[in-house]
Design an enzyme around this catalytic site. Structure first.
Site, mmCIF file in Angstrom:
data_model
loop_
_atom_site.group_PDB
_atom_site.id
_atom_site.type_symbol
_atom_site.label_atom_id
_atom_site.label_comp_id
_atom_site.label_asym_id
_atom_site.label_seq_id
_atom_site.Cartn_x
_atom_site.Cartn_y
_atom_site.Cartn_z
ATOM 1 C CB ILE A 43 -19.703 89.262 61.780
ATOM 2 C CG1 ILE A 43 -19.660 90.656 61.161
ATOM 3 C CG2 ILE A 43 -18.990 89.270 63.114
ATOM 4 C CD1 ILE A 43 -20.268 91.736 62.056
ATOM 5 C CG ASP A 44 -22.526 84.637 59.312
ATOM 6 O OD1 ASP A 44 -21.388 84.275 58.955
ATOM 7 O OD2 ASP A 44 -23.288 83.935 59.998
ATOM 8 N NE ARG A 45 -24.839 90.487 51.272
ATOM 9 C CZ ARG A 45 -25.037 90.340 49.964
ATOM 10 N NH1 ARG A 45 -24.776 89.189 49.384
ATOM 11 N NH2 ARG A 45 -25.493 91.340 49.254
#
Length: 319
Positions: free
Chosen positions: A140-142
């Site tokens: 998942i994105d930062r």
């Protein structure tokens, strides 16, 4: 030069279920940390690496019970990466002997790279040095918070990858967008194409050249200026939710790549200082036992506080 490193001896390792199924070259690069990739392939080609007493090629997949002979290799201490700080324990939502699900905080990358020295997976390995294997099952994105699966066995990792590819892991996210989303339920099927900007940054856009992508959007709440949405991912493309909703004219609040930048600045003044995207729900069959696992993660405080702010300041709470 490897001569300045630690002296090494012949190692014999027995393959357990944490690494069964892994290619021998990838296995060696993990257990011989700091040894150049070229040297790993050299000792494979020369036959110095043996499996059950015989030579194997780099694509050989390890089987449970295999005995691997690893010749003496010397690891250059001067090139050793800086130790990853263990930091605070990551919040664990579920764990057994095959996998861990953590509730990832926003702002923490899932792995090192692209200017980030370490991420969740490196930190988890530092906190659990006794673990034979810890690998990300997905990403998942930062700036996205929420549920993230880490495999503790190779068999679990392979099964999870198959399940995700076949759409058998249900992933639902909560996001806030500006404006009044109209449809209670909407399927978004727009192909997504990855590309690099002139500055070398990774971006995604809707394009017929791209790969198929499918999001299911449900309206959860609505205020005069904003809508709270639940998005179910039927495919797992990079930045899928962010690009699909921006393409429809509803960029995510706080999104610094595809968002409305003047609005993001204004939202910071109102108290929203991050992208509003949270991995809130996971449902899947356990990769080894078949047991149904359903996990929920409530909105983190900084997002729930903004929802409370909208309730307090927006007239007509439900739009």
């Amino acid at each position: 030069m490897m001569a300045q490193g630690k002296a090494a001896t012949v190692r014999r390792e027995r393959v357990d279920d944490s690494v069964a199924g892994q290619r021998i070259d990838n296995y060696l690069m993990r257990v011989c940390k700091g040894v150049p990739k070229s040297h790993v392939y050299r000792i494979l080609r020369s036959g110095e690496v043996r499996v059950n007493g015989g030579r194997v090629g780099p694509t050989y997949r390890l089987a449970l019970g295999d005995e691997v002979r690893i010749p003496p290799v010397r690891v250059a201490e001067s090139n050793a990466p800086a130790a990853v700080p263990a930091g605070k324990p990551l919040p664990v939502v579920y764990e057994d002997d095959a996998l861990i699900v953590i509730d990832k905080p926003s702002g923490k990358a899932v792995h090192g790279g692209s200017g980030v020295s370490f991420g969740v997976i490196e930190q988890l390995r530092s906190q659990r040095p006794e673990a034979r294997m810890l690998e990300l099952a997905h990403r998942i994105d930062r700036e996205t918070s929420g549920l993230l699966i880490i495999a503790k066995k190779r068999s679990a990792l392979t099964a999870l990858h198959d399940m995700m590819r076949e759409g058998r892991v249900e992933k639902r996210y909560l996001t806030l967008v500006p404006g009044r989303w109209a449809n209670p339920l909407q399927h978004v099927k727009e192909p997504l194409f990855k590309y690099l900007t002139a500055e070398g940054e990774r971006r995604v856009r809707v394009s017929g050249e791209g790969k198929p992508a499918h999001s299911i959007v449900r309206l959860v709440r609505r205020w005069p200026r904003f809508s709270l949405l639940e998005v179910e991912l039927k495919t797992g493309r990079t930045h899928q939710i962010r690009v699909h909703l921006a393409h429809l004219g509803f960029p995510l609040c706080g999104d610094d790549k595809y968002g409305d930048f003047p609005r993001n600045k204004a939202l910071e003044q109102e108290g929203l200082k991050r992208m509003f995207l949270h991995a809130a729900h996971l449902s899947f069959k356990h990769p080894l036992t078949g047991e149904t696992i359903e996990l929920q993660s409530p909105l983190p405080d900084e997002l729930q506080n903004f929802v409370d702010h909208l309730d307090a300041t927006e007239s007509g709470k439900n739009g």
